[in-house]
Design a protein around this motif. Sequence first.
Motif, PDB file in Angstrom:
ATOM      1  N   PRO A 300       0.946  -1.382   0.073  1.00  0.00           N
ATOM      2  CA  PRO A 300      -0.165  -0.047   0.045  1.00  0.00           C
ATOM      3  C   PRO A 300       0.392   1.382  -0.288  1.00  0.00           C
ATOM      4  O   PRO A 300       0.546   2.213  -0.645  1.00  0.00           O
ATOM      5  CB  PRO A 300      -0.410  -0.054   1.340  1.00  0.00           C
ATOM      6  CG  PRO A 300      -1.480  -1.642   2.165  1.00  0.00           C
ATOM      7  CD  PRO A 300       0.508  -2.449   1.278  1.00  0.00           C
ATOM      8  N   VAL A 301       2.185   1.149   1.319  1.00  0.00           N
ATOM      9  CA  VAL A 301       2.536   2.744   0.512  1.00  0.00           C
ATOM     10  C   VAL A 301       3.873   2.442  -0.251  1.00  0.00           C
ATOM     11  O   VAL A 301       4.432   1.436  -0.447  1.00  0.00           O
ATOM     12  CB  VAL A 301       3.727   2.609   1.944  1.00  0.00           C
ATOM     13  CG1 VAL A 301       4.634   3.805   2.315  1.00  0.00           C
ATOM     14  CG2 VAL A 301       2.556   3.299   3.253  1.00  0.00           C
ATOM     15  N   LYS A 302       3.120   2.981  -1.642  1.00  0.00           N
ATOM     16  CA  LYS A 302       4.763   2.929  -2.522  1.00  0.00           C
ATOM     17  C   LYS A 302       5.173   3.481  -2.685  1.00  0.00           C
ATOM     18  O   LYS A 302       6.775   2.892  -3.142  1.00  0.00           O
ATOM     19  CB  LYS A 302       3.101   3.212  -3.929  1.00  0.00           C
ATOM     20  CG  LYS A 302       1.917   2.595  -4.072  1.00  0.00           C
ATOM     21  CD  LYS A 302       2.148   1.176  -3.969  1.00  0.00           C
ATOM     22  CE  LYS A 302       0.970   0.879  -4.540  1.00  0.00           C
ATOM     23  NZ  LYS A 302       0.287  -0.012  -3.949  1.00  0.00           N
ATOM     24  N   HIS A 303       5.848   4.243  -2.332  1.00  0.00           N
ATOM     25  CA  HIS A 303       6.968   5.293  -2.185  1.00  0.00           C
ATOM     26  C   HIS A 303       7.474   6.201  -0.521  1.00  0.00           C
ATOM     27  O   HIS A 303       6.177   6.337  -0.178  1.00  0.00           O
ATOM     28  CB  HIS A 303       7.794   6.148  -3.270  1.00  0.00           C
ATOM     29  CG  HIS A 303       6.801   7.326  -3.178  1.00  0.00           C
ATOM     30  ND1 HIS A 303       5.545   7.822  -3.967  1.00  0.00           N
ATOM     31  CD2 HIS A 303       7.077   8.663  -2.436  1.00  0.00           C
ATOM     32  CE1 HIS A 303       5.357   8.987  -2.967  1.00  0.00           C
ATOM     33  NE2 HIS A 303       6.114   9.473  -2.573  1.00  0.00           N
ATOM     34  N   MET A 327      12.628   5.996  -3.056  1.00  0.00           N
ATOM     35  CA  MET A 327      12.849   4.975  -2.551  1.00  0.00           C
ATOM     36  C   MET A 327      11.251   4.307  -3.359  1.00  0.00           C
ATOM     37  O   MET A 327       9.947   3.883  -2.375  1.00  0.00           O
ATOM     38  CB  MET A 327      12.577   4.395  -0.815  1.00  0.00           C
ATOM     39  CG  MET A 327      13.752   4.627  -0.649  1.00  0.00           C
ATOM     40  SD  MET A 327      15.505   4.525  -0.406  1.00  0.00           S
ATOM     41  CE  MET A 327      15.974   4.946  -2.481  1.00  0.00           C
ATOM     42  N   CYS A 328      11.136   3.567  -4.398  1.00  0.00           N
ATOM     43  CA  CYS A 328      10.092   2.559  -4.921  1.00  0.00           C
ATOM     44  C   CYS A 328       9.732   0.915  -4.631  1.00  0.00           C
ATOM     45  O   CYS A 328      10.357  -0.299  -4.794  1.00  0.00           O
ATOM     46  CB  CYS A 328       9.853   2.257  -7.101  1.00  0.00           C
ATOM     47  SG  CYS A 328      10.588   3.975  -6.966  1.00  0.00           S
ATOM     48  N   TYR A 329       9.010   1.012  -3.461  1.00  0.00           N
ATOM     49  CA  TYR A 329       8.869  -0.622  -2.314  1.00  0.00           C
ATOM     50  C   TYR A 329       8.320  -1.564  -3.731  1.00  0.00           C
ATOM     51  O   TYR A 329       8.487  -2.712  -3.333  1.00  0.00           O
ATOM     52  CB  TYR A 329       7.938  -0.303  -1.100  1.00  0.00           C
ATOM     53  CG  TYR A 329       8.604   0.593  -0.016  1.00  0.00           C
ATOM     54  CD1 TYR A 329       9.864   0.824  -0.040  1.00  0.00           C
ATOM     55  CD2 TYR A 329       8.107   2.469   0.787  1.00  0.00           C
ATOM     56  CE1 TYR A 329      10.678   1.218   1.081  1.00  0.00           C
ATOM     57  CE2 TYR A 329       8.763   2.580   1.414  1.00  0.00           C
ATOM     58  CZ  TYR A 329       9.836   2.821   1.905  1.00  0.00           C
ATOM     59  OH  TYR A 329      10.573   3.393   2.763  1.00  0.00           O
ATOM     60  N   TRP A 330       7.119  -1.185  -4.332  1.00  0.00           N
ATOM     61  CA  TRP A 330       6.199  -1.896  -4.966  1.00  0.00           C
ATOM     62  C   TRP A 330       6.655  -2.527  -5.741  1.00  0.00           C
ATOM     63  O   TRP A 330       7.185  -3.669  -6.516  1.00  0.00           O
ATOM     64  CB  TRP A 330       5.111  -1.304  -5.457  1.00  0.00           C
ATOM     65  CG  TRP A 330       4.102  -2.066  -5.791  1.00  0.00           C
ATOM     66  CD1 TRP A 330       3.732  -2.743  -4.979  1.00  0.00           C
ATOM     67  CD2 TRP A 330       2.997  -1.678  -6.901  1.00  0.00           C
ATOM     68  NE1 TRP A 330       2.053  -3.051  -6.053  1.00  0.00           N
ATOM     69  CE2 TRP A 330       1.846  -2.662  -6.875  1.00  0.00           C
ATOM     70  CE3 TRP A 330       2.300  -0.204  -7.378  1.00  0.00           C
ATOM     71  CZ2 TRP A 330       0.595  -2.447  -7.114  1.00  0.00           C
ATOM     72  CZ3 TRP A 330       1.321  -0.259  -8.370  1.00  0.00           C
ATOM     73  CH2 TRP A 330       0.084  -1.776  -7.608  1.00  0.00           C
ATOM     74  N   SER A 400       0.458   8.146  -6.095  1.00  0.00           N
ATOM     75  CA  SER A 400       1.803   7.406  -6.199  1.00  0.00           C
ATOM     76  C   SER A 400       2.782   7.293  -4.402  1.00  0.00           C
ATOM     77  O   SER A 400       3.034   6.403  -5.148  1.00  0.00           O
ATOM     78  CB  SER A 400       2.529   8.396  -6.535  1.00  0.00           C
ATOM     79  OG  SER A 400       2.847   9.840  -6.014  1.00  0.00           O
ATOM     80  N   PHE A 401       1.288   7.673  -4.281  1.00  0.00           N
ATOM     81  CA  PHE A 401       2.076   7.459  -2.394  1.00  0.00           C
ATOM     82  C   PHE A 401       1.189   6.625  -1.271  1.00  0.00           C
ATOM     83  O   PHE A 401       2.028   4.711  -1.377  1.00  0.00           O
ATOM     84  CB  PHE A 401       1.770   8.518  -1.723  1.00  0.00           C
ATOM     85  CG  PHE A 401       2.493   9.009  -0.249  1.00  0.00           C
ATOM     86  CD1 PHE A 401       3.622   7.872   0.238  1.00  0.00           C
ATOM     87  CD2 PHE A 401       2.258   9.719   0.770  1.00  0.00           C
ATOM     88  CE1 PHE A 401       3.844   7.851   1.599  1.00  0.00           C
ATOM     89  CE2 PHE A 401       2.520   9.595   2.178  1.00  0.00           C
ATOM     90  CZ  PHE A 401       3.191   8.684   2.759  1.00  0.00           C
ATOM     91  N   VAL A 402       0.239   6.437  -1.480  1.00  0.00           N
ATOM     92  CA  VAL A 402      -0.563   5.348  -0.712  1.00  0.00           C
ATOM     93  C   VAL A 402      -1.750   5.723  -1.145  1.00  0.00           C
ATOM     94  O   VAL A 402      -1.985   6.286  -1.434  1.00  0.00           O
ATOM     95  CB  VAL A 402      -0.278   6.314   0.753  1.00  0.00           C
ATOM     96  CG1 VAL A 402      -1.408   4.507   1.340  1.00  0.00           C
ATOM     97  CG2 VAL A 402       0.910   6.093   1.614  1.00  0.00           C
ATOM     98  N   SER A 403      -1.987   3.992  -2.363  1.00  0.00           N
ATOM     99  CA  SER A 403      -2.802   3.613  -3.442  1.00  0.00           C
ATOM    100  C   SER A 403      -3.003   2.333  -2.086  1.00  0.00           C
ATOM    101  O   SER A 403      -2.174   1.244  -2.447  1.00  0.00           O
ATOM    102  CB  SER A 403      -2.242   4.204  -4.064  1.00  0.00           C
ATOM    103  OG  SER A 403      -1.381   2.897  -4.697  1.00  0.00           O
ATOM    104  N   GLY A 404      -4.355   1.705  -3.087  1.00  0.00           N
ATOM    105  CA  GLY A 404      -5.211  -0.211  -3.714  1.00  0.00           C
ATOM    106  C   GLY A 404      -6.402   0.246  -3.961  1.00  0.00           C
ATOM    107  O   GLY A 404      -6.046   1.435  -4.168  1.00  0.00           O
ATOM    108  N   LEU A 405      -6.829  -0.681  -4.234  1.00  0.00           N
ATOM    109  CA  LEU A 405      -8.374  -0.718  -4.148  1.00  0.00           C
ATOM    110  C   LEU A 405      -9.077   0.050  -4.015  1.00  0.00           C
ATOM    111  O   LEU A 405      -9.268   0.650  -2.457  1.00  0.00           O
ATOM    112  CB  LEU A 405      -9.131  -2.290  -4.262  1.00  0.00           C
ATOM    113  CG  LEU A 405      -8.627  -3.480  -5.009  1.00  0.00           C
ATOM    114  CD1 LEU A 405      -8.900  -4.489  -4.556  1.00  0.00           C
ATOM    115  CD2 LEU A 405      -8.970  -2.947  -6.366  1.00  0.00           C
ATOM    116  N   LYS A 406     -10.368   0.978  -5.187  1.00  0.00           N
ATOM    117  CA  LYS A 406     -10.312   1.757  -4.106  1.00  0.00           C
ATOM    118  C   LYS A 406     -12.419   1.367  -4.445  1.00  0.00           C
ATOM    119  O   LYS A 406     -12.950   1.877  -4.062  1.00  0.00           O
ATOM    120  CB  LYS A 406     -10.950   3.696  -5.145  1.00  0.00           C
ATOM    121  CG  LYS A 406     -10.994   3.220  -6.917  1.00  0.00           C
ATOM    122  CD  LYS A 406     -11.170   4.216  -6.970  1.00  0.00           C
ATOM    123  CE  LYS A 406     -11.064   4.916  -8.613  1.00  0.00           C
ATOM    124  NZ  LYS A 406     -10.963   6.820  -9.259  1.00  0.00           N
TER     125      LYS A 406
END
Length: 419
Positions: A300-303, A327-330, A400-406
């Motif tokens: 969920p935290v993309k970067h 830092m691109c965690y995904w 681009s920061f915190v994301s997921g399904l809406k």
Amino acid sequence: MTDKSIDNAIVDPKVYASVDGFHELFAKLRKEEPVRWTEPDGYRPFWTVSKHADIMEVERQNDKFLNDPRLTLQTIETEEQVREFTGGSDKLIRSLVDMDNPDHRNYRGLTQAWFMPPNLKAIASRVDALAEKYVDRLEQKGGECDFVSDVAVWYPLRVIMTVLGVPEEDEPIMLKLTQELFGATDPDMKRSEESTITVNTVTEFFNYFTAITEDRRANPKDDVASVIANATIDGEPIGHVEAMGYYIIVATAGHDTTSSTAAGGLLALMQNPDQFAKLKSDPDRYLPGAIDEMIRWTTPVKHFFRTAAEDYELRGKKIRKGDNLLMCYWSANRDEDVFDDPFTFDIKRSPNKHLAFGYGAHLCLGQHLAKMEIKALYKELLARLDHIELAGDPAWVEASFVSGLKRLPVRYSMKRKAA
């Protein structure tokens, strides 16, 4: 893609809402340019770091790579709005994730015990009861619902609000503000007014938690809000901005990331029926591994950004003091050098060295609570769910920061609840 189009894609919220498009882009970066100097239109330049080993190298050296002053992707226009609003500061809030030592260590220590396994045992029965309540809600929906908006966003919200001490009737405003903060670039979630979207959202958070602080100082309770309201460091009360930042990071990150994992995990299971069947066959055996795989899968935290405190060489690239690194965690959680078949959802994956909670000194404070919540929800869900399938197209937040399904429309049947 041209160099400029690659740079612009790295920051484009729509790319993060297109899962396949994101992974295609970052697979190319991991292979061809894992540490890339990036100059997108409308943003200050930075290094894009896409591989697992490089992110770990940066994260473990928190004296050489700092969280302050740049933490997340913001347009130059938004950064200027923030400085205008604050009178020159780069930050609207100052929370744990913005801090470096010694502040980070001191402020983290204020609430760390609340989020460690020994203390979480005390609330386990409440978490289980809430999981049952929200699976009941699923059953009451009569066989069709949007799993995100009807279940996934509300369950972890109630858990973290219980820990924080926010009354249940205030949860809708907390959800609204969180979605506006993390989904400010999504047309379905951003505020209706055109200007200073993030500024106005943070102002509302400040107003709400200022009232909470005044109440907890007058009437302290056994909750995290009371800890923050009455906190001192070196004998001095913590600052108002720091207190507000603490509330906001607990209230927002404490539920949004968990709801994204819960919903994204369900979608992954529906898309991989063999894994779903395996998990249902023996939840006690497979659920712990499934939870970690859900977290890796969704990330969920993309970067986060880090800023170099000194010159440094990373994978042959000369990082200069003051340079920012994304830092691109995904991307790291799909790194072919770390994960076998990284694009396969595998609930038996072991080891699972994902970086979804970060790494090093800033490892997520709420990771144990998040896993407890997901385990409780899925334990209840697996026991009562007979069948589930997609009832429409899922959709992801454009952020681009915190994301997921809406959106996750589902159709399902459930077993009768045991008396």
